[in-house]
Design an enzyme around this catalytic site. Structure first.
Site, PDB file in Angstrom:
ATOM      1  CG  HIS A  68       5.268  10.031   3.541  1.00  0.00           C
ATOM      2  ND1 HIS A  68       5.487  11.158   2.783  1.00  0.00           N
ATOM      3  CD2 HIS A  68       5.412   8.988   2.686  1.00  0.00           C
ATOM      4  CE1 HIS A  68       5.720  10.807   1.527  1.00  0.00           C
ATOM      5  NE2 HIS A  68       5.692   9.493   1.447  1.00  0.00           N
ATOM      6  CG  ASN A 127       5.851  11.952  -2.926  1.00  0.00           C
ATOM      7  OD1 ASN A 127       5.365  12.069  -1.805  1.00  0.00           O
ATOM      8  ND2 ASN A 127       6.391  10.831  -3.360  1.00  0.00           N
ATOM      9  CG  HIS A 143      -7.275   4.845   1.033  1.00  0.00           C
ATOM     10  ND1 HIS A 143      -6.346   4.176   0.260  1.00  0.00           N
ATOM     11  CD2 HIS A 143      -8.405   4.094   0.999  1.00  0.00           C
ATOM     12  CE1 HIS A 143      -6.894   3.074  -0.209  1.00  0.00           C
ATOM     13  NE2 HIS A 143      -8.135   3.000   0.218  1.00  0.00           N
ATOM     14  CE1 TYR A 185      -0.467   4.675  -0.427  1.00  0.00           C
ATOM     15  CE2 TYR A 185      -0.626   6.533   1.071  1.00  0.00           C
ATOM     16  CZ  TYR A 185       0.012   5.873   0.040  1.00  0.00           C
ATOM     17  OH  TYR A 185       1.147   6.405  -0.507  1.00  0.00           O
TER      18      TYR A 185
HETATM   19 FE1  HDE Z   1       2.962   6.342   0.049  1.00  0.00          FE
HETATM   20  N1  HDE Z   1       2.470   5.447   1.824  1.00  0.00           N
HETATM   21  N2  HDE Z   1       3.332   4.535  -0.755  1.00  0.00           N
HETATM   22  N3  HDE Z   1       3.591   7.219  -1.685  1.00  0.00           N
HETATM   23  N4  HDE Z   1       2.639   8.148   0.822  1.00  0.00           N
HETATM   24  C1  HDE Z   1       2.133   6.083   2.949  1.00  0.00           C
HETATM   25  O1  HDE Z   1       0.329   5.504   4.332  1.00  0.00           O
HETATM   26  C2  HDE Z   1       2.938   3.365  -0.228  1.00  0.00           C
HETATM   27  C3  HDE Z   1       4.032   6.581  -2.804  1.00  0.00           C
HETATM   28  C4  HDE Z   1       2.669   9.336   0.171  1.00  0.00           C
HETATM   29  O2  HDE Z   1       0.657  12.683   5.174  1.00  0.00           O
HETATM   30  C5  HDE Z   1       1.649   5.146   4.034  1.00  0.00           C
HETATM   31  O3  HDE Z   1      -0.847   6.521   5.955  1.00  0.00           O
HETATM   32  C6  HDE Z   1       3.211   2.289  -1.151  1.00  0.00           C
HETATM   33  C7  HDE Z   1       4.069   7.470  -3.936  1.00  0.00           C
HETATM   34  C8  HDE Z   1       2.424  10.412   1.101  1.00  0.00           C
HETATM   35  O4  HDE Z   1      -0.287  10.913   6.051  1.00  0.00           O
HETATM   36  C9  HDE Z   1       1.669   3.785   3.330  1.00  0.00           C
HETATM   37  C10 HDE Z   1       3.818   2.882  -2.229  1.00  0.00           C
HETATM   38  C11 HDE Z   1       3.641   8.676  -3.447  1.00  0.00           C
HETATM   39  C12 HDE Z   1       2.213   9.802   2.333  1.00  0.00           C
HETATM   40  C13 HDE Z   1       2.213   4.128   1.966  1.00  0.00           C
HETATM   41  C14 HDE Z   1       3.877   4.288  -1.972  1.00  0.00           C
HETATM   42  C15 HDE Z   1       3.359   8.502  -2.041  1.00  0.00           C
HETATM   43  C16 HDE Z   1       2.350   8.378   2.131  1.00  0.00           C
HETATM   44  C17 HDE Z   1       2.374   5.271   5.332  1.00  0.00           C
HETATM   45  C18 HDE Z   1       4.369   2.223  -3.483  1.00  0.00           C
HETATM   46  C19 HDE Z   1       3.498   9.993  -4.208  1.00  0.00           C
HETATM   47  C20 HDE Z   1       1.924  10.477   3.649  1.00  0.00           C
HETATM   48  C21 HDE Z   1       1.410   5.963   6.278  1.00  0.00           C
HETATM   49  C22 HDE Z   1       3.432   1.505  -4.190  1.00  0.00           C
HETATM   50  C23 HDE Z   1       2.525   9.946  -5.267  1.00  0.00           C
HETATM   51  C24 HDE Z   1       0.472  10.751   3.850  1.00  0.00           C
HETATM   52  C25 HDE Z   1       0.183   6.058   5.555  1.00  0.00           C
HETATM   53  C26 HDE Z   1       0.263  11.507   5.136  1.00  0.00           C
HETATM   54  C27 HDE Z   1       2.162   7.417   3.136  1.00  0.00           C
HETATM   55  C28 HDE Z   1       2.373   3.190   1.021  1.00  0.00           C
HETATM   56  C29 HDE Z   1       4.494   5.211  -2.877  1.00  0.00           C
HETATM   57  C30 HDE Z   1       2.919   9.589  -1.222  1.00  0.00           C
HETATM   58  C31 HDE Z   1       2.440   2.698   4.026  1.00  0.00           C
HETATM   59  C32 HDE Z   1       2.921   0.841  -0.918  1.00  0.00           C
HETATM   60  C33 HDE Z   1       4.462   7.122  -5.376  1.00  0.00           C
HETATM   61  C34 HDE Z   1       2.387  11.897   0.786  1.00  0.00           C
HETATM   62  O5  HDE Z   1       0.393   3.264   3.209  1.00  0.00           O
END
Ligand code: HDE
Length: 733
Positions: free
Chosen positions: A94, A167, A358, A381
């Site tokens: 993202h 999402n 987060h 997060y």
């Molecule tokens: Fe994320 N995801 N994600 N994700 N995600 C991040 O956090 C992660 C997942 C989502 O505008 C990271 O600050 C794991 C689903 C958005 O700043 C990180 C897993 C959904 C954003 C991270 C998922 C999301 C992130 C990278 C699987 C929809 C952007 C930077 C378990 C429900 C937020 C950060 C923004 C960002 C981890 C799966 C949505 C690495 C481990 C499912 C919208 O922490």
């Protein structure tokens, strides 16, 4: 439709008119909180970071005017050192995103379901900050990549920050968080040559997917037009996981969150997306920015699907499995409030880049479930922010700071801003009378939901997670013919870019489990046939000592009825047909007919659309009656893919000027190919005919007004644009 109608308790979907943020109070507590941090240099002297006024910002300090620079030059050193350290790590996923401020307001008290304070009082406006993103590309990648869009909302509530980090697709690729690094490594550019950028159309992604049947439902969504939205303002959002609502009596229910855009659901076509990526890689970012600057405030309604705890096991899928939706036919989406984005950021880095979402930021009245994907996110997060924002004090960065007061015994660390007064930094203490003290539940103290757990400690996945295909089939079969064709095209494109034949074949094997017609159509275009028998067990995501045959996906046997809520075209949840904020290109040259331009422009503006002129050259154009018009674009800067529809006004000289080169005809042909509405008036019809779009092409979206005034023509034009696209032009694969 008035808001009061929408307040009714029934669950029926309604078409709600966008409000343009009317009634918004100026009392946005978060903006007031940010205000002291805003710097404005208007009328001010240039200074160093120490407040020393700078006399010469053009030359470094040297030993003689041709001599070496002196290390004594503290002004130069400070400036350069700061510059050298300007970048922070981009988000690992993202990274590419854009954000805006706004507010959320609930329609009626949700006290029956949750004690969350921001969901109690319809007169309360809760400030929010919303960041949209793509997942795979780097920070500077194109907005129009085929990808999932992030939809992350930070509510600055009176009880602390609540983040709904969702999402624009309601399911996910994987079921267990431990597979996330694998998924992302496979999707990101390949490690040896860092190719391709912001694209899943390459070997490693499809290699991984072809071995992970649990991803097939998500793949259907990602290959659909959901992954190429026309605008961030025209897409749904989803919390994805099942969460919990808990009311003041401690009663818990399951809840899924939805965001429903009031401008409807709209897409671009893939050929268009690829061209926009070249013509304007900031297309979505610009679109959101301009809409807010123009006062066309984007709006979404928050929807909830609520499930009683006793019904947890009454579905043919597991509520804890993030690869499944709850079909709206089984549990209706109740719309409970409205989100309005009404202010752009002051500074991209300070706000959009530094905002830290987060999933663990929740408030009393909302709680987690044991969804193993959500559980892993709860770790990730916070962990990622420590690196990206350089330490444990990122909550003090203005955009992350809650409007609720913060008092605790956490101290020190890099970049600490707070000056904590007093002798104590521990609890319990007597020296400070026990302060800060714990908050009872009646004072909004957060108490986790006491879910009963009695289990063995195992590395295992529940058998209730094993139906990987029923909902993939449901999604595919719920699409209109044109949308199914887009999925076939997308898969043909992506798998066509895969260079290793066995990966393509494995994918065809999986697609055949979703729908044989889908698999056959893709196979034909790839010059392959669908494998009759799969060489290996389908699911290769199994533990080392396990028998892969025991991990084969099972269909639950029930064929689900197609759901119209899953398609974008003719989705009954979005009955409102509006052309608000749509961009219409007027192809104009010198000698245009003034009435033909102005009548159409007025009609479109009245309907809320934006009319812009595209001409053979920039500068002032003169009409046949001597009136003038400014060209907004020439044919190099204003491609058809940047507009929703095209109009060619009357004026023989104007049309002749447009016909002097091939660009205008190409513009029209391309708009036609992308199924857009095209109208021409008087002499303008000639240009359509020259482009091969004459009356022989019978089409509701091709509107020729030989005579009469442009106002009459406008009515049909507006109806055509409101249909968004004319999919009957679709060339079926
Ligand atoms: Fe994320 N995801 N994600 N994700 N995600 C991040 O956090 C992660 C997942 C989502 O505008 C990271 O600050 C794991 C689903 C958005 O700043 C990180 C897993 C959904 C954003 C991270 C998922 C999301 C992130 C990278 C699987 C929809 C952007 C930077 C378990 C429900 C937020 C950060 C923004 C960002 C981890 C799966 C949505 C690495 C481990 C499912 C919208 O922490």
């Amino acid at each position: 439709m008035s808001q009061s109608k929408n307040k009714s308790k029934n669950n029926k979907q309604t078409a709600v008119e966008p409000t343009n943020g009317a009634g918004l109070g100026a009392n946005n507590q978060k903006l007031d909180d940010l205000a002291p941090n805003v710097e404005d240099s208007a009328g001010e002297f240039l200074s160093t970071n120490q407040g020393i006024r700078v006399n010469d910002n053009q030359n470094s300090l040297k030993a003689g005017d041709r001599g070496p620079t002196l290390i004594e030059d503290f002004i130069f050193r400070e400036k350069m050192t700061h510059f050298d350290h300007e970048r922070i790590p981009e988000r690992v996923v993202h990274a590419r995103g854009t954000a805006a401020h706004g507010y959320f307001q609930v329609y009626e008290s949700m006290a029956e379901y949750t004690r969350a304070h921001f969901l109690q009082d319809p007169s309360l406006q809760t400030p929010v900050f919303v960041r949209f993103s793509t997942v795979v590309g780097s920070r500077g990648s194109t907005d129009l990549a085929r990808d999932v869009r992030g939809f992350a909302v930070k509510f600055y509530t009176q009880e602390g920050n609540y983040d709904l980090v969702g999402n624009n697709i309601p399911v996910f690729f994987i079921q267990d968080a431990t597979k996330f690094p694998d998924l992302i490594h496979a999707a990101k550019p390949e490690p040896h040559n860092e190719i391709p950028q912001a694209a899943t159309a390459h070997d490693t992604f499809w290699d991984f997917i072809s071995l992970m049947p649990e991803s097939m439902h998500m793949i259907m969504w990602a290959m659909s037009d959901r992954a190429i939205p026309r605008s961030l303002r025209m897409m749904e959002g989803f919390g994805v996981h099942t969460f919990r609502f808990i009311n003041a009596r401690g009663k818990a229910r399951f809840v899924k969150f939805h965001w429903k855009p009031l401008l409807g659901l709209h897409q671009v076509v893939w050929d268009e997306a690829q061209k926009i990526s070249g013509k304007d890689p900031d297309f979505h970012r610009r679109d959101l920015w301009e809409a807010i600057e123009n006062g066309d405030f984007p709006e979404w309604e928050l929807g909830v699907q609520i499930v009683e705890e006793k019904d947890e096991h009454s579905f043919p899928f597991d509520l804890l499995d993030a690869t499944k939706i709850i079909p709206e036919e089984l549990v209706p989406v109740r719309r409970i409030g409205r989100l309005t984005l009404n202010r752009n950021v002051e500074n991209f880095f300070a706000e959009t880049e530094q905002v830290a979402f987060h999933t663990g930021n929740i408030v009393p009245g909302i709680d987690f479930t044991n969804d193993p994907l959500l559980q892993g996110r709860l770790f990730s997060y916070l962990d990622t922010q420590l690196l990206r924002l350089g330490g444990p004090n990122f909550h003090e960065i203005p955009i992350n700071r809650p409007v609720a007061p913060v008092h605790n015994n956490q101290r020190d660390g890099f970049m600490r801003q707070t000056i904590n007064r007093g002798q104590t930094s521990y609890d319990p203490n007597s020296l400070r009378g026990g302060c800060p003290f714990q908050a009872g539940v009646d004072f909004s103290g957060f108490a986790s939901y006491a879910e009963k757990i009695d289990a063995q400690k195992v590395r295992q996945r529940s058998a209730s997670f094993f139906d990987h295909f029923s909902q993939a089939t449901l999604f595919y079969r719920s699409q209109t013919a044109a949308e199914q064709n887009h999925i076939v095209r997308a898969l043909t494109f992506e798998l066509g870019k895969v260079e290793t034949p066995p990966i393509r074949e494995r994918m065809l094997g999986l697609l055949a489990q979703v729908d044989t017609d889908l698999a056959n159509r893709v196979a034909t275009r790839l010059g392959l046939s669908v494998p009759k028998k799969l060489e290996k067990p389908m699911n290769m995501s199994v533990p080392a000592d396990a028998d892969p045959r025991k991990f084969q996906p099972k269909r639950n046997g029930e064929e689900l009825e197609p759901s119209s809520a899953l398609r974008m075209v003719d989705n009954p949840n979005f009955p409102l047909k509006t052309i608000k904020t749509r961009k219409i290109a007027f192809l104009v040259g010198d000698g245009f007919d003034e009435d033909s331009v102005m009548d159409m422009k007025m009609a479109l503006m009245k309907a809320g659309a934006v009319a812009m002129t595209v001409a053979p050259r920039l500068g002032v154009l003169t009409g046949v009656g001597g009136e003038t018009l400014n060209a907004d674009f020439n044919f190099l800067t204003g491609a058809s893919v940047l507009f929703d529809a095209v109009y060619v006004p009357d004026g023989a000289a104007s049309v002749a000027a447009l016909q002097a080169g091939p660009e205008a005809a190409n513009f029209l042909r391309e708009a036609y190919q992308h199924c857009k509405t095209i109208a021409a008036h008087g002499a303008g019809v000639q240009l359509l005919e020259n482009a091969g779009l004459g009356e022989t092409v019978a089409d509701a979206g091709l509107i020729a007004g030989h005579d009469g005034d442009a106002r009459m023509l406008a009515e049909n034009f507006i109806v055509g644009i409101a249909l968004h696209r004319h999919w009957e032009r679709e060339v079926m694969l």
